[in-house]
Design a protein around this motif. Structure first.
Motif, PDB file in Angstrom:
ATOM      1  N   GLY A   1       0.807  -1.214   0.000  1.00  0.00           N
ATOM      2  CA  GLY A   1       0.000   0.000   0.000  1.00  0.00           C
ATOM      3  C   GLY A   1       0.836   1.258   0.000  1.00  0.00           C
ATOM      4  N   ALA A   2       2.032   1.184  -0.612  1.00  0.00           N
ATOM      5  CA  ALA A   2       2.956   2.323  -0.642  1.00  0.00           C
ATOM      6  C   ALA A   2       3.091   2.808  -2.080  1.00  0.00           C
ATOM      7  CB  ALA A   2       4.323   1.922  -0.080  1.00  0.00           C
ATOM      8  N   ALA A   3       2.513   3.957  -2.396  1.00  0.00           N
ATOM      9  CA  ALA A   3       2.529   4.508  -3.742  1.00  0.00           C
ATOM     10  C   ALA A   3       3.696   5.483  -3.878  1.00  0.00           C
ATOM     11  CB  ALA A   3       1.210   5.216  -4.045  1.00  0.00           C
ATOM     12  N   VAL A   4       4.671   5.142  -4.687  1.00  0.00           N
ATOM     13  CA  VAL A   4       5.856   5.997  -4.865  1.00  0.00           C
ATOM     14  C   VAL A   4       5.440   7.278  -5.574  1.00  0.00           C
ATOM     15  CG1 VAL A   4       8.149   6.149  -5.887  1.00  0.00           C
ATOM     16  CG2 VAL A   4       7.340   3.968  -4.946  1.00  0.00           C
ATOM     17  N   SER A   5       5.856   8.416  -5.038  1.00  0.00           N
ATOM     18  CA  SER A   5       5.425   9.708  -5.571  1.00  0.00           C
ATOM     19  C   SER A   5       6.563  10.573  -6.082  1.00  0.00           C
ATOM     20  CB  SER A   5       4.640  10.482  -4.505  1.00  0.00           C
ATOM     21  OG  SER A   5       5.409  10.618  -3.305  1.00  0.00           O
ATOM     22  N   GLY A   6       7.803  10.197  -5.823  1.00  0.00           N
ATOM     23  CA  GLY A   6       8.914  11.004  -6.307  1.00  0.00           C
ATOM     24  C   GLY A   6      10.250  10.537  -5.766  1.00  0.00           C
ATOM     25  N   LEU A   7      11.309  11.159  -6.280  1.00  0.00           N
ATOM     26  CA  LEU A   7      12.671  10.867  -5.856  1.00  0.00           C
ATOM     27  C   LEU A   7      13.302  12.128  -5.287  1.00  0.00           C
ATOM     28  CD1 LEU A   7      13.917   8.966  -9.041  1.00  0.00           C
ATOM     29  CD2 LEU A   7      13.025   7.932  -6.945  1.00  0.00           C
ATOM     30  N   THR A   8      14.221  11.967  -4.354  1.00  0.00           N
ATOM     31  CA  THR A   8      15.078  13.074  -3.942  1.00  0.00           C
ATOM     32  C   THR A   8      16.439  12.856  -4.577  1.00  0.00           C
ATOM     33  OG1 THR A   8      15.653  11.885  -1.894  1.00  0.00           O
ATOM     34  CG2 THR A   8      13.887  13.507  -1.789  1.00  0.00           C
ATOM     35  N   VAL A   9      17.051  13.951  -5.033  1.00  0.00           N
ATOM     36  CA  VAL A   9      18.316  13.851  -5.760  1.00  0.00           C
ATOM     37  C   VAL A   9      19.262  14.948  -5.300  1.00  0.00           C
ATOM     38  CG1 VAL A   9      17.055  12.957  -7.773  1.00  0.00           C
ATOM     39  CG2 VAL A   9      17.665  15.391  -7.665  1.00  0.00           C
ATOM     40  N   ARG A  10      20.516  14.781  -5.680  1.00  0.00           N
ATOM     41  CA  ARG A  10      21.487  15.868  -5.539  1.00  0.00           C
ATOM     42  C   ARG A  10      22.195  16.044  -6.885  1.00  0.00           C
ATOM     43  NH1 ARG A  10      24.907  11.755  -3.055  1.00  0.00           N
ATOM     44  NH2 ARG A  10      26.676  11.437  -4.492  1.00  0.00           N
ATOM     45  N   GLY A  11      22.427  17.288  -7.253  1.00  0.00           N
ATOM     46  CA  GLY A  11      23.164  17.572  -8.484  1.00  0.00           C
ATOM     47  C   GLY A  11      22.524  16.994  -9.721  1.00  0.00           C
ATOM     48  N   GLY A  12      21.208  17.099  -9.844  1.00  0.00           N
ATOM     49  CA  GLY A  12      20.517  16.491 -10.968  1.00  0.00           C
ATOM     50  C   GLY A  12      21.119  16.857 -12.316  1.00  0.00           C
ATOM     51  N   GLY A  13      21.476  15.864 -13.112  1.00  0.00           N
ATOM     52  CA  GLY A  13      22.004  16.075 -14.443  1.00  0.00           C
ATOM     53  C   GLY A  13      23.481  16.379 -14.513  1.00  0.00           C
ATOM     54  N   THR A  14      24.140  16.544 -13.379  1.00  0.00           N
ATOM     55  CA  THR A  14      25.558  16.846 -13.376  1.00  0.00           C
ATOM     56  C   THR A  14      26.369  15.557 -13.322  1.00  0.00           C
ATOM     57  OG1 THR A  14      25.770  16.958 -10.957  1.00  0.00           O
ATOM     58  CG2 THR A  14      25.041  18.962 -12.111  1.00  0.00           C
ATOM     59  N   ARG A  15      27.671  15.702 -13.425  1.00  0.00           N
ATOM     60  CA  ARG A  15      28.573  14.540 -13.426  1.00  0.00           C
ATOM     61  C   ARG A  15      28.429  13.719 -12.161  1.00  0.00           C
ATOM     62  NH1 ARG A  15      35.174  14.866 -14.216  1.00  0.00           N
ATOM     63  NH2 ARG A  15      35.574  12.615 -13.992  1.00  0.00           N
TER      64      ARG A  15
ATOM     65  N   TRP B   1      10.559  11.984 -13.566  1.00  0.00           N
ATOM     66  CA  TRP B   1      11.123  12.622 -12.376  1.00  0.00           C
ATOM     67  C   TRP B   1      12.588  12.984 -12.600  1.00  0.00           C
ATOM     68  CZ3 TRP B   1       8.869   8.148  -8.968  1.00  0.00           C
ATOM     69  CH2 TRP B   1       7.484   8.319  -8.861  1.00  0.00           C
ATOM     70  N   LEU B   2      13.313  12.146 -13.321  1.00  0.00           N
ATOM     71  CA  LEU B   2      14.716  12.456 -13.601  1.00  0.00           C
ATOM     72  C   LEU B   2      14.836  13.681 -14.503  1.00  0.00           C
ATOM     73  CD1 LEU B   2      16.181   8.866 -14.214  1.00  0.00           C
ATOM     74  CD2 LEU B   2      16.451  10.288 -12.175  1.00  0.00           C
ATOM     75  N   VAL B   3      13.980  13.782 -15.516  1.00  0.00           N
ATOM     76  CA  VAL B   3      14.005  14.950 -16.395  1.00  0.00           C
ATOM     77  C   VAL B   3      13.691  16.221 -15.600  1.00  0.00           C
ATOM     78  CG1 VAL B   3      12.852  16.068 -18.352  1.00  0.00           C
ATOM     79  CG2 VAL B   3      13.450  13.629 -18.472  1.00  0.00           C
ATOM     80  N   ALA B   4      12.701  16.140 -14.713  1.00  0.00           N
ATOM     81  CA  ALA B   4      12.354  17.299 -13.893  1.00  0.00           C
ATOM     82  C   ALA B   4      13.496  17.703 -12.977  1.00  0.00           C
ATOM     83  CB  ALA B   4      11.100  16.986 -13.066  1.00  0.00           C
ATOM     84  N   ALA B   5      14.339  16.727 -12.610  1.00  0.00           N
ATOM     85  CA  ALA B   5      15.459  17.010 -11.706  1.00  0.00           C
ATOM     86  C   ALA B   5      16.698  17.484 -12.440  1.00  0.00           C
ATOM     87  CB  ALA B   5      15.798  15.746 -10.909  1.00  0.00           C
ATOM     88  N   GLY B   6      16.677  17.469 -13.795  1.00  0.00           N
ATOM     89  CA  GLY B   6      17.805  18.021 -14.532  1.00  0.00           C
ATOM     90  C   GLY B   6      18.495  17.088 -15.496  1.00  0.00           C
ATOM     91  N   TRP B   7      18.167  15.804 -15.483  1.00  0.00           N
ATOM     92  CA  TRP B   7      18.781  14.892 -16.439  1.00  0.00           C
ATOM     93  C   TRP B   7      18.084  14.994 -17.792  1.00  0.00           C
ATOM     94  CZ3 TRP B   7      18.864  13.315 -11.281  1.00  0.00           C
ATOM     95  CH2 TRP B   7      20.124  12.907 -10.787  1.00  0.00           C
ATOM     96  N   PRO B   8      18.801  14.775 -18.886  1.00  0.00           N
ATOM     97  CA  PRO B   8      18.145  14.809 -20.199  1.00  0.00           C
ATOM     98  C   PRO B   8      17.221  13.607 -20.372  1.00  0.00           C
ATOM     99  CG  PRO B   8      20.425  14.074 -20.407  1.00  0.00           C
ATOM    100  CD  PRO B   8      20.246  14.519 -18.982  1.00  0.00           C
ATOM    101  N   GLU B   9      16.220  13.778 -21.201  1.00  0.00           N
ATOM    102  CA  GLU B   9      15.311  12.673 -21.479  1.00  0.00           C
ATOM    103  C   GLU B   9      16.046  11.623 -22.303  1.00  0.00           C
ATOM    104  OE1 GLU B   9      10.795  11.970 -23.253  1.00  0.00           O
ATOM    105  OE2 GLU B   9      11.652  13.989 -23.047  1.00  0.00           O
ATOM    106  N   PRO B  10      15.981  10.367 -21.916  1.00  0.00           N
ATOM    107  CA  PRO B  10      16.719   9.351 -22.664  1.00  0.00           C
ATOM    108  C   PRO B  10      16.055   9.058 -24.005  1.00  0.00           C
ATOM    109  CG  PRO B  10      15.381   8.296 -20.980  1.00  0.00           C
ATOM    110  CD  PRO B  10      15.257   9.784 -20.768  1.00  0.00           C
ATOM    111  N   GLU B  11      16.870   8.608 -24.941  1.00  0.00           N
ATOM    112  CA  GLU B  11      16.328   8.099 -26.202  1.00  0.00           C
ATOM    113  C   GLU B  11      15.429   6.899 -25.891  1.00  0.00           C
ATOM    114  OE1 GLU B  11      17.948   5.587 -30.100  1.00  0.00           O
ATOM    115  OE2 GLU B  11      19.349   6.347 -28.579  1.00  0.00           O
ATOM    116  N   VAL B  12      14.306   6.790 -26.588  1.00  0.00           N
ATOM    117  CA  VAL B  12      13.400   5.660 -26.401  1.00  0.00           C
ATOM    118  C   VAL B  12      13.186   4.984 -27.749  1.00  0.00           C
ATOM    119  CG1 VAL B  12      11.124   4.893 -25.631  1.00  0.00           C
ATOM    120  CG2 VAL B  12      12.227   6.833 -24.497  1.00  0.00           C
TER     121      VAL B  12
END
Length: 499
Positions: free
Chosen positions: A135-149, A185-196
Motif C-alpha cells: 500500500g505504498a505509492a511511490v510519488s517522487g525521488l530526492t536527488v542531488r546535483g541532478g544532471g551533473t557529473r 522525475w529524472l528529467v524534472a530534476a535536470g537529467w536529459p530525457e533518454p532516447e526511447v
C-alpha cells in the motif's frame, strides 16, 4: 560485502522481487515499496493485469531465479507447477499441420503468473533484512546535483494510507514496469530525457480461464497437456482466426488458460464472441477442448504490448544510485515470453556486479548499464526480427517498406526451415532451444557452422523427399500420439538433463 545501509526497490512484482533477492546480501536493509496490498495466496491484483494471460518461464529465467533463490523451482512445482517436456507434452500445429511428437533436451515449468509471484514473495519474505511495504505509492525521488557529473538519487518519497513518507537510500531500483514515472522525475530534476526505441506491432490477445475435467474424465486422445496453434502460412482466403496465435496453456490446480492473440487484428472481448472465434481457428481441437472444460472467468483482453527500450545507457552522465530492472527499462511484446526471464537475468547481473564492487561510484553504474545493454539486446533483436515484418507496426524501429517486405518474405520460411531441421537434427534442436530460452542470440546460432550444415542438409533432404521425422499431419484430425524420437534419444536426454 555490505555496500550501503538502505536499498529501495520500487515495485513488488516479479522484477522487484528478484531484485530484492539480488540486493539483500549487499545492504543492511532492503525496502520494497509496492502500491498494491499483496495477497497471501496466488491471486490476481490490480498492478499485474498481465497475470490473466499465459506466462512461459523460459529456461534462462528459471536458472536466474534459481540462482537468486535456491530451491525456487522445487517450491514452484510443490505448489502445483508442472514440469513438462514441450516436444512430448504439447501438440504443436505449425505450417500445414501437426508436428510429430518426439523427445528433446528442453523442459519447461508451466504455471500461472500469480503462482510464480506468490512463490517469489514467499522466498523474499524469508530474507531477514528485506521489508515489503504494501500500500505504498511511490510519488517522487530526492536527488542531488541532478544532471551533473556527480548527480545521484538519494531517496524516495511515497504515500501510504496514513500519510506521506520518505526513505533515504544508498541505492534505488526502478522496477515499476511500463508505466514507471521515474524517467519523468529524472528529467524534472535536470537529467536529459533518454532516447526511447519503440516498435508496436499492434498485438492484442485475449484469454479465459477453465477448469479441466479430471484425468479419468478426459478423452482418451488427450495425450497432450498443452496446445499451440501457430498462424497459418496460407496466403489465400481464410477466416481471420487462422491468423491467430493460440494457446491452450496448462497451469496448476488442474486448470488451463485458453488464449488467442494476433498482430493487428480485432480480438473478441465478450464471452460469446470468444467462443465463436475459437470455433474458427485452424483446428477444431481448440474449441472441442474448451467444450470439455468448465469456464471460471470472464474474457480478459490486453493491448499494451509494444516493445519499448528506454536507453538510459546512452546518457552521458547517468544518475548514480539508480538502476532499472524489467519493463521499466525494456518492455517486450508479451507474445515472446521474454519479460520475466529478462528481468530476472538483469537482477542476477546486478548481483554479480555488486559482488565485485568496492564502492558505488559513477563507474559502477556505467559498467552495469553497459553489461545490461548486452543482456537486453538478445531478446530485443529476437522481438524485432518478427515484429518488423508486420505492415501494421509503428515506432522508431519500423523499417522502410521495401525492407519490411523482405523481412516478411524471408522470416516465415526461415523459421519453418529451422523448426523443420530441429525436428531431425539434435544439434539444430539444441541451439534453437537456446535461442528460444534466451541462452543464445539468433545471430550466434546462424553463425555456427554445424547449425548451418544441419539446415543445408535438411533442405536437401526436403527437396529429395527424405524426411526422418514426419510432419504436416491433418489439422482437422487429432494430433498424432506416436513417439517419433530417434533411437538412442532417451540416453541423450538423460545425459543432457544431468548436465
Amino acid at each position: 560485502m555490505r555496500l550501503g545501509k538502505t536499498a529501495v526497490v520500487l515495485g513488488g512484482s516479479a522484477a522487484g522481487l528478484c531484485t530484492a533477492g539480488a540486493l539483500a546480501p549487499h545492504f543492511d536493509q532492503v525496502v520494497v515499496l509496492e502500491r498494491d496490498e499483496l495477497p497471501a495466496e496466488a491471486e490476481h491484483r490490480r498492478g499485474v493485469p498481465q497475470s490473466k494471460h499465459p506466462h512461459f518461464l523460459l529456461n534462462s529465467g528459471r536458472r536466474a531465479i534459481g540462482a537468486l533463490f535456491p530451491g525456487f523451482e522445487d517450491d514452484l512445482i510443490a505448489a502445483g507447477g508442472l514440469h513438462l517436456m514441450p516436444s512430448m507434452d504439447a501438440a504443436y500445429l505449425d505450417g500445414e499441420g501437426w508436428s510429430a511428437r518426439k523427445r528433446s533436451s528442453m523442459t519447461m515449468i508451466y504455471s500461472s503468473r500469480i503462482l510464480i509471484e506468490r512463490v517469489l514473495r514467499d522466498q523474499v519474505r524469508g530474507l531477514a533484512n528485506v521489508v515489503i511495504r504494501e500500500g505504498a505509492a511511490v510519488s517522487g525521488l530526492t536527488v542531488r546535483g541532478g544532471g551533473t557529473r556527480d548527480g545521484a538519487v538519494t531517496g524516495v518519497d511515497f504515500a501510504t494510507s496514513t500519510g506521506d513518507e520518505h526513505v533515504d537510500a544508498d541505492f534505488v531500483v526502478d522496477a515499476m514496469g511500463r508505466g514507471s514515472s521515474v524517467g519523468n522525475w529524472l528529467v524534472a530534476a535536470g537529467w536529459p530525457e533518454p532516447e526511447v526505441r519503440t516498435l508496436d506491432a499492434k498485438v492484442t490477445y485475449t484469454s479465459r480461464w477453465y477448469d479441466l475435467p479430471s484425468p479419468a474424465e478426459r478423452p482418451g486422445s488427450w495425450w497432450w497437456q498443452h496446445l499451440v496453434i501457430m498462424p497459418t502460412p496460407d496466403k489465400g482466403e481464410h477466416p481471420a482466426e487462422h491468423e491467430f496465435l493460440v494457446n491452450f496453456f496448462p497451469i496448476e490446480g488442474n486448470r488451463v488458460i485458453a488464449c488467442m492473440g494476433s498482430w493487428g487484428l480485432e480480438m473478441p472481448r465478450a464471452t460469446d464472441a470468444f467462443v465463436e472465434s475459437a470455433r474458427r481457428v485452424r483446428t477444431p481441437l481448440f474449441a472441442a477442448a474448451m467444450d470439455q472444460c468448465a469456464p471460471t472467468s470472464e474474457v480478459h483482453l490486453t493491448r499494451s504490448t509494444g516493445n519499448k527500450w528506454r536507453r538510459y545507457d546512452h546518457l552521458r552522465t547517468p544518475p548514480q544510485g539508480l538502476v532499472f530492472i524489467g519493463d521499466s527499462i525494456c518492455a517486450f511484446n508479451p507474445f515472446y515470453a521474454q519479460g520475466i526471464s529478462s528481468a530476472s537475468g538483469s537482477a542476477l547481473l546486478l548481483r554479480e556486479h555488486l559482488s565485485r564492487a568496492e564502492r558505488l561510484d559513477a563507474g559502477f553504474f556505467s559498467r552495469f548499464l553497459i553489461a545490461q545493454r548486452k543482456l537486453l539486446s538478445v531478446p530485443w533483436r529476437l522481438a524485432m526480427a518478427r515484429d518488423q515484418s508486420y505492415e501494421c507496426a509503428v515506432g522508431t524501429e519500423k523499417v522502410p517498406e521495401w525492407r519490411r517486405r523482405i523481412v516478411a518474405a524471408v522470416s516465415g520460411p526461415a523459421f519453418s526451415l529451422i523448426v523443420g531441421a530441429a525436428r531431425e537434427d539434435d544439434v539444430v534442436d539444441e541451439h534453437f532451444a537456446k535461442v528460444f530460452n534466451l541462452d543464445e542470440s539468433l545471430g550466434d546460432m546462424l553463425r555456427n557452422p554445424r547449425v548451418i550444415a544441419g539446415l543445408v542438409r535438411y533442405r536437401i533432404r526436403t527437396a529429395l523427399g527424405r524426411h526422418r521425422v514426419p510432419f504436416g499431419f491433418d489439422p482437422h484430425a487429432e494430433p498424432p500420439a506416436t513417439d517419433y524420437s530417434p533411437e538412442g534419444t532417451d540416453s541423450a536426454i538423460t545425459s543432457a538433463v544431468a548436465r
